[in-house]
Design a protein around this motif. Structure first.
Motif, PDB file in Angstrom:
ATOM      1  N   ASP A  82       0.862  -1.184   0.000  1.00  0.00           N
ATOM      2  CA  ASP A  82       0.000   0.000   0.000  1.00  0.00           C
ATOM      3  C   ASP A  82       0.896   1.230   0.000  1.00  0.00           C
ATOM      4  N   ILE A  83       0.703   2.058  -0.993  1.00  0.00           N
ATOM      5  CA  ILE A  83       1.650   3.147  -1.221  1.00  0.00           C
ATOM      6  C   ILE A  83       0.928   4.486  -1.349  1.00  0.00           C
ATOM      7  N   THR A  84       1.567   5.537  -0.844  1.00  0.00           N
ATOM      8  CA  THR A  84       1.006   6.879  -1.011  1.00  0.00           C
ATOM      9  C   THR A  84       1.914   7.693  -1.930  1.00  0.00           C
ATOM     10  N   VAL A  85       1.303   8.380  -2.881  1.00  0.00           N
ATOM     11  CA  VAL A  85       2.073   9.265  -3.758  1.00  0.00           C
ATOM     12  C   VAL A  85       1.546  10.681  -3.542  1.00  0.00           C
ATOM     13  N   ILE A  86       2.409  11.579  -3.146  1.00  0.00           N
ATOM     14  CA  ILE A  86       1.960  12.948  -2.866  1.00  0.00           C
ATOM     15  C   ILE A  86       2.377  13.863  -4.013  1.00  0.00           C
ATOM     16  N   GLY A  87       1.375  14.479  -4.637  1.00  0.00           N
ATOM     17  CA  GLY A  87       1.593  15.295  -5.841  1.00  0.00           C
ATOM     18  C   GLY A  87       1.091  14.515  -7.047  1.00  0.00           C
ATOM     19  N   THR A  88       0.152  15.124  -7.801  1.00  0.00           N
ATOM     20  CA  THR A  88      -0.378  14.404  -8.970  1.00  0.00           C
ATOM     21  C   THR A  88      -0.020  15.130 -10.266  1.00  0.00           C
ATOM     22  N   GLY A  89       1.207  15.632 -10.338  1.00  0.00           N
ATOM     23  CA  GLY A  89       1.709  16.195 -11.599  1.00  0.00           C
ATOM     24  C   GLY A  89       2.186  15.049 -12.482  1.00  0.00           C
ATOM     25  N   TYR A  90       3.017  15.381 -13.452  1.00  0.00           N
ATOM     26  CA  TYR A  90       3.530  14.355 -14.368  1.00  0.00           C
ATOM     27  C   TYR A  90       4.115  13.173 -13.619  1.00  0.00           C
ATOM     28  N   VAL A  91       5.071  13.484 -12.747  1.00  0.00           N
ATOM     29  CA  VAL A  91       5.812  12.422 -12.086  1.00  0.00           C
ATOM     30  C   VAL A  91       4.896  11.635 -11.147  1.00  0.00           C
ATOM     31  N   GLY A  92       4.131  12.352 -10.314  1.00  0.00           N
ATOM     32  CA  GLY A  92       3.303  11.689  -9.311  1.00  0.00           C
ATOM     33  C   GLY A  92       2.218  10.820  -9.930  1.00  0.00           C
ATOM     34  N   LEU A  93       1.534  11.366 -10.912  1.00  0.00           N
ATOM     35  CA  LEU A  93       0.414  10.628 -11.494  1.00  0.00           C
ATOM     36  C   LEU A  93       0.906   9.399 -12.253  1.00  0.00           C
ATOM     37  N   VAL A  94       1.966   9.561 -13.000  1.00  0.00           N
ATOM     38  CA  VAL A  94       2.509   8.415 -13.747  1.00  0.00           C
ATOM     39  C   VAL A  94       3.012   7.354 -12.758  1.00  0.00           C
ATOM     40  N   THR A  95       3.730   7.784 -11.723  1.00  0.00           N
ATOM     41  CA  THR A  95       4.226   6.836 -10.721  1.00  0.00           C
ATOM     42  C   THR A  95       3.061   6.085 -10.076  1.00  0.00           C
TER      43      THR A  95
END
Ligand code: UDX
Length: 448
Positions: A2-15
């Motif tokens: 279970d992972i959290t990604v903070i920021g949904t720009g290019y890098v965050g959303l793709v990741t």
């Protein structure tokens, strides 16, 4: 995982989307409520091939969640990707306020040992800053929790970001912790099943690797652009030189295309940031400064060629511009050469009719509304429409449909058979045969 990604720009959303695709549960956090609401509906803030399907399908499968608060994900996950922006400050240095704020939030909320992975491009030493910020919060809460801060820079290219993430050339992991090493190995295993591509190093080494990679690529481009300027004065065609030197394996064919300058969200920002880091450390970055200076000159080159051709008289003329995005395959206009050209033309009293396959909306946001109202700048629906009654055609972005145009049709539509080719897309022999006057980058002009 279970992972959290903070920021949904290019890098965050793709990741986030790519990691969810591998069966993990991912929580994407962004402070912008509109962005989060849209993402839940499958409306993406950026155009990126394959990304919309990946987002929609994984969201529907309950693997990809969107939220505006870190609190929502904290009970589920103890692996955090920081992928927020690091925009340039006034002096060109990376502004770390968003990274630090996210670190503060993580420190104020975590209740379990965690791994915090920095994916944003940040100066050497930022991992230490993140570490200190989290520690400070934990101290205030009276908690003694172990956590690791990892540097894991992203090398994705706009327009092929999903493919780059799914099939990475390398995965750089900067960490001194065995636990973090294991977590990262497990996380990336599905992406590198057939090719071991993980490279472990110190946190600071990883932070510098990202800047050095982008600065090296920018240097290759500025180098070729500098040679191109010389070629124009010596009756040499840079395209022949490019092929000639690229065949040397030590040089290679990649990133040696001369053109009207590099743009985008990474090269300009990262070269400036590296210059600023050097200055902060009493080091004179002579080469990096030259890379940056050459690029600024290069972005003016299309305008300068038009000025020369029309003897400095651009007022009242109309120019067709093909391509607005900083490169094909994206609607991103950040630092695009088209912006420099269009600003210069309109300030010189000319009119512009521009066409781009997908960046029209970005262009409407980029330029003053008044220019559209006064029809100084018109964004048209088709590439040939742009050429109607224009005094020249300027190719700025090498989208595929511009590569083999109908020259006969163009000649009829344009007031003058004049092409300024910012990406050396056309064969001078053919151009001559078709009866155009032609300016490329790093090649002698052809007069009709
Ligand atoms: C870049 C890096 O390639 C990527 O690894 C990093 O993670 C982010 O920055 P991107 O900004 O998407 O990716 O664009 P890229 O394809 O690298 O092109 C950058 C600019 O250089 C474009 O404006 C392009 O037109 C220009 N360019 C590229 C040239 O002028 N000549 C070339 O030979 C190659």
């Amino acid at each position: 995982m279970d992972i959290t990604v903070i920021g949904t720009g290019y890098v965050g959303l793709v990741t986030g989307a790519c990691i969810a695709e591998m069966g993990n549960t991912v929580y994407c956090v962004d402070t912008d409520p509109k962005k989060i609401e849209n993402l839940k509906k499958g409306i993406l803030p950026i155009y990126e091939p394959e990304l919309d399907t990946l987002v929609t399908e994984n969201h529907a499968a309950d693997r990809l969640h969107f939220t505006t608060t870190l609190k929502d994900s904290i009970e589920h996950s103890n692996v955090f990707f920081i992928a927020v922006g690091t925009p340039p400050g006034e002096d060109g240095s990376a502004d770390l306020q968003y990274v630090v704020e996210v670190a503060r939030q993580i420190g104020s909320l975590i209740t379990r040992p965690s791994v915090v992975i920095n994916k944003s491009t940040v100066p050497v030493g930022t991992a230490d800053l993140v570490q200190a910020t989290i520690s400070e919060q934990l101290k205030q809460r009276g908690l003694d929790l172990s956590f690791d801060v990892v540097s894991n820079p992203e090398f994705l290219k706009e327009g092929s970001a999903v493919n780059d993430f799914m099939h990475p050339d390398r995965i750089i992991v900067g960490t001194e912790s065995e636990n973090a090493r294991q977590v990262m190995t497990e996380l990336y295993a599905p992406f590198i099943r057939n090719r071991p591509r993980m490279m472990f190093m110190g946190v600071r080494d990883a932070e510098m690797t990202k800047y050095a990679a982008n600065a090296m690529l920018a240097t290759k481009i500025s180098f070729m652009n500098e040679i191109a300027g010389l070629c124009e004065r010596l009756d040499v065609d840079i395209e022949h030189v490019r092929l000639g030197i690229g065949s040397d394996q030590r040089i290679g064919y990649h990133f040696i295309y001369a053109g009207c300058g590099y743009g985008g969200s990474c090269f300009p920002k990262d070269v400036k940031a590296l210059i600023s880091i050097a200055h902060q450390n009493d080091y004179e970055p002579k080469l990096l400064q030259a890379v940056e200076d050459r690029n600024a000159v290069q972005k003016q080159s299309l305008y300068n060629k038009l000025m020369t051709h029309f003897d400095g008289e651009l007022s009242g003329k109309t120019f067709a511009v093909w391509g607005l995005a900083f490169k094909p395959g994206t609607d991103d206009m950040r630092e695009a050469p088209s912006v420099v050209l269009i600003n210069s033309l309109i300030n010189a009293g000319a009119k512009v009719k521009a066409y781009d396959p997908i960046a029209a909306d970005s262009a409407r946001r980029e330029f003053p509304e008044q220019w559209f109202n006064e029809q100084k700048l018109t964004i048209v629906e088709g590439q040939y429409e742009a050429a109607i009654d224009a005094d020249a055609l300027v190719l700025v972005t090498e989208w595929k449909p511009f590569r083999r145009p109908d020259f006969k049709a163009l000649k009829k539509l344009l007031n003058h058979p004049l092409i300024v080719d910012g990406r050396n897309q056309y064969d001078p022999v053919q151009i001559k045969r078709e009866g155009f006057t032609y300016y490329g980058i790093g090649r002698m002009p052809i007069n009709a």
